[in-house]
Design a protein around this motif. Structure first.
Motif, PDB file in Angstrom:
ATOM      1  N   GLY A  32      59.893 -35.297  11.061  1.00 41.46           N
ATOM      2  CA  GLY A  32      59.508 -35.877  12.350  1.00 41.46           C
ATOM      3  C   GLY A  32      58.031 -35.772  12.664  1.00 41.46           C
ATOM      4  O   GLY A  32      57.435 -36.714  13.199  1.00 41.46           O
ATOM      5  N   TRP A  33      57.418 -34.636  12.343  1.00 40.32           N
ATOM      6  CA  TRP A  33      55.983 -34.514  12.622  1.00 40.32           C
ATOM      7  C   TRP A  33      55.164 -35.451  11.743  1.00 40.32           C
ATOM      8  O   TRP A  33      54.144 -35.992  12.183  1.00 40.32           O
ATOM      9  CB  TRP A  33      55.514 -33.065  12.476  1.00 40.32           C
ATOM     10  CG  TRP A  33      55.683 -32.279  13.737  1.00 40.32           C
ATOM     11  CD1 TRP A  33      56.559 -31.256  13.970  1.00 40.32           C
ATOM     12  CD2 TRP A  33      54.962 -32.458  14.969  1.00 40.32           C
ATOM     13  NE1 TRP A  33      56.429 -30.792  15.254  1.00 40.32           N
ATOM     14  CE2 TRP A  33      55.445 -31.514  15.895  1.00 40.32           C
ATOM     15  CE3 TRP A  33      53.954 -33.321  15.381  1.00 40.32           C
ATOM     16  CZ2 TRP A  33      54.953 -31.400  17.194  1.00 40.32           C
ATOM     17  CZ3 TRP A  33      53.463 -33.217  16.675  1.00 40.32           C
ATOM     18  CH2 TRP A  33      53.957 -32.268  17.564  1.00 40.32           C
ATOM     19  N   ALA A  34      55.584 -35.676  10.496  1.00 41.20           N
ATOM     20  CA  ALA A  34      54.866 -36.628   9.637  1.00 41.20           C
ATOM     21  C   ALA A  34      54.917 -38.022  10.252  1.00 41.20           C
ATOM     22  O   ALA A  34      53.913 -38.745  10.279  1.00 41.20           O
ATOM     23  CB  ALA A  34      55.463 -36.640   8.231  1.00 41.20           C
ATOM     24  N   SER A  43      56.538 -38.570  19.479  1.00 36.42           N
ATOM     25  CA  SER A  43      57.620 -39.480  19.863  1.00 36.42           C
ATOM     26  C   SER A  43      58.830 -38.766  20.453  1.00 36.42           C
ATOM     27  O   SER A  43      59.620 -39.383  21.160  1.00 36.42           O
ATOM     28  CB  SER A  43      58.067 -40.293  18.648  1.00 36.42           C
ATOM     29  OG  SER A  43      58.632 -39.427  17.671  1.00 36.42           O
ATOM     30  N   ARG A  44      58.982 -37.483  20.104  1.00 35.19           N
ATOM     31  CA  ARG A  44      60.157 -36.736  20.552  1.00 35.19           C
ATOM     32  C   ARG A  44      59.896 -35.255  20.368  1.00 35.19           C
ATOM     33  O   ARG A  44      58.913 -34.854  19.744  1.00 35.19           O
ATOM     34  CB  ARG A  44      61.407 -37.149  19.781  1.00 35.19           C
ATOM     35  CG  ARG A  44      61.315 -36.908  18.281  1.00 35.19           C
ATOM     36  CD  ARG A  44      62.637 -37.251  17.595  1.00 35.19           C
ATOM     37  NE  ARG A  44      62.521 -37.382  16.164  1.00 35.19           N
ATOM     38  CZ  ARG A  44      62.542 -36.360  15.308  1.00 35.19           C
ATOM     39  NH1 ARG A  44      62.648 -35.126  15.743  1.00 35.19           N
ATOM     40  NH2 ARG A  44      62.445 -36.572  14.006  1.00 35.19           N
ATOM     41  N   ASP A  45      60.802 -34.431  20.893  1.00 32.08           N
ATOM     42  CA  ASP A  45      60.728 -32.994  20.700  1.00 32.08           C
ATOM     43  C   ASP A  45      61.126 -32.679  19.258  1.00 32.08           C
ATOM     44  O   ASP A  45      62.021 -33.314  18.701  1.00 32.08           O
ATOM     45  CB  ASP A  45      61.677 -32.296  21.687  1.00 32.08           C
ATOM     46  CG  ASP A  45      61.507 -30.797  21.689  1.00 32.08           C
ATOM     47  OD1 ASP A  45      60.340 -30.333  21.637  1.00 32.08           O
ATOM     48  OD2 ASP A  45      62.522 -30.088  21.732  1.00 32.08           O
ATOM     49  N   HIS A  46      60.461 -31.707  18.667  1.00 32.70           N
ATOM     50  CA  HIS A  46      60.745 -31.320  17.286  1.00 32.70           C
ATOM     51  C   HIS A  46      61.237 -29.879  17.249  1.00 32.70           C
ATOM     52  O   HIS A  46      60.646 -29.003  17.874  1.00 32.70           O
ATOM     53  CB  HIS A  46      59.483 -31.448  16.420  1.00 32.70           C
ATOM     54  CG  HIS A  46      58.960 -32.847  16.361  1.00 32.70           C
ATOM     55  ND1 HIS A  46      59.529 -33.824  15.579  1.00 32.70           N
ATOM     56  CD2 HIS A  46      57.926 -33.440  16.998  1.00 32.70           C
ATOM     57  CE1 HIS A  46      58.865 -34.957  15.737  1.00 32.70           C
ATOM     58  NE2 HIS A  46      57.888 -34.746  16.599  1.00 32.70           N
ATOM     59  N   GLU A  47      62.317 -29.656  16.503  1.00 30.05           N
ATOM     60  CA  GLU A  47      62.878 -28.313  16.371  1.00 30.05           C
ATOM     61  C   GLU A  47      61.936 -27.396  15.612  1.00 30.05           C
ATOM     62  O   GLU A  47      61.839 -26.214  15.919  1.00 30.05           O
ATOM     63  CB  GLU A  47      64.218 -28.375  15.637  1.00 30.05           C
ATOM     64  CG  GLU A  47      65.303 -29.101  16.404  1.00 30.05           C
ATOM     65  CD  GLU A  47      66.561 -29.267  15.581  1.00 30.05           C
ATOM     66  OE1 GLU A  47      66.814 -28.431  14.679  1.00 30.05           O
ATOM     67  OE2 GLU A  47      67.295 -30.233  15.832  1.00 30.05           O
ATOM     68  N   ASP A  48      61.286 -27.928  14.581  1.00 29.97           N
ATOM     69  CA  ASP A  48      60.419 -27.123  13.738  1.00 29.97           C
ATOM     70  C   ASP A  48      59.354 -28.010  13.121  1.00 29.97           C
ATOM     71  O   ASP A  48      59.270 -29.203  13.418  1.00 29.97           O
ATOM     72  CB  ASP A  48      61.233 -26.403  12.659  1.00 29.97           C
ATOM     73  CG  ASP A  48      62.023 -27.349  11.766  1.00 29.97           C
ATOM     74  OD1 ASP A  48      61.862 -28.593  11.888  1.00 29.97           O
ATOM     75  OD2 ASP A  48      62.797 -26.871  10.933  1.00 29.97           O
ATOM     76  N   ILE A  49      58.555 -27.418  12.260  1.00 25.42           N
ATOM     77  CA  ILE A  49      57.498 -28.136  11.553  1.00 25.42           C
ATOM     78  C   ILE A  49      57.854 -28.077  10.071  1.00 25.42           C
ATOM     79  O   ILE A  49      58.033 -26.984   9.519  1.00 25.42           O
ATOM     80  CB  ILE A  49      56.120 -27.489  11.798  1.00 25.42           C
ATOM     81  CG1 ILE A  49      55.826 -27.375  13.282  1.00 25.42           C
ATOM     82  CG2 ILE A  49      55.028 -28.276  11.071  1.00 25.42           C
ATOM     83  CD1 ILE A  49      54.692 -26.411  13.616  1.00 25.42           C
ATOM     84  N   ASP A  50      57.974 -29.225   9.438  1.00 24.53           N
ATOM     85  CA  ASP A  50      58.358 -29.293   8.028  1.00 24.53           C
ATOM     86  C   ASP A  50      57.164 -29.726   7.186  1.00 24.53           C
ATOM     87  O   ASP A  50      56.432 -30.655   7.550  1.00 24.53           O
ATOM     88  CB  ASP A  50      59.499 -30.295   7.834  1.00 24.53           C
ATOM     89  CG  ASP A  50      60.767 -29.866   8.552  1.00 24.53           C
ATOM     90  OD1 ASP A  50      61.156 -28.689   8.396  1.00 24.53           O
ATOM     91  OD2 ASP A  50      61.364 -30.696   9.251  1.00 24.53           O
TER      92      ASP A  50
END
Length: 177
Positions: A32-34, A43-50
């Motif tokens: 999601g972060w990418a 664009s949205r909340d992210h649970e973590d950073i991958d």
């Protein structure tokens, strides 16, 4: 960016990039972060950073991040992955290698040696709020989100994956002449 969580995660992304650069290591945002760094907005909340990172860089990168206040996530580490936490926020580095044909492959675990999609790490850098970071190729992000339930049936497609695919496809289409 609306959420305090996103602001904190963005600071951790910047810290990870700076730490990797200081070591001469490479990291690529994935997930999601990418997508958000490609789009240039959260664009949205992210649970973590991958992330993806080279397995050879993992010991030095982990050591440097631990010196910056990160801690290993409790429990046995998964093969081919480094899970860290700082300030209650998780970051997961999936480790990659190259095989004899110079393809990017899974570094460890049951799928060790399995090639990732061609061109995965050839993507451009993305940026949000002055933070620049290498990202997984947007076309490969789409392929991974589409294929993950096929490659690993224990990981079904989630609604957010379909939404991410639609966002990425729309952004790619808008960039085409």
């Amino acid at each position: 960016m609306d959420s305090e969580r996103a602001h904190r995660q963005l600071r951790l992304i910047a810290e990870t990039v700076q730490t990797a650069e200081a070591l001469g290591a490479e990291v690529w945002l994935r997930g999601g972060w990418a997508m958000d760094f490609f789009l240039g907005t959260v664009s949205r909340d992210h649970e973590d950073i991958d992330w993806f990172a080279w397995s050879d860089d993992a010991p030095a990168l982990a050591g440097a991040l631990l010196l910056h206040g990160w801690r290993r996530v409790p429990g046995p580490p998964p093969d081919g992955q480094l899970d860290l936490v700082k300030g209650g926020l998780e970051s997961s580095l999936t480790l990659v290698d190259r095989d004899g044909a110079s393809r990017v492959v899974v570094a460890g675990g049951p799928w060790a040696g399995t090639p990732w999609p061609e061109g995965m790490l050839d993507g451009e850098s993305g940026r949000i709020a002055g933070v620049r970071c290498a990202i997984v190729s947007p076309r490969v992000q789409i392929e991974i989100k589409r294929m993950m339930p096929v490659w690993d049936p224990s990981r079904p497609r989630r609604p957010k994956d379909a939404e991410d695919i639609a966002r990425l496809e729309a952004a790619l289409q808008a960039r085409e002449p």
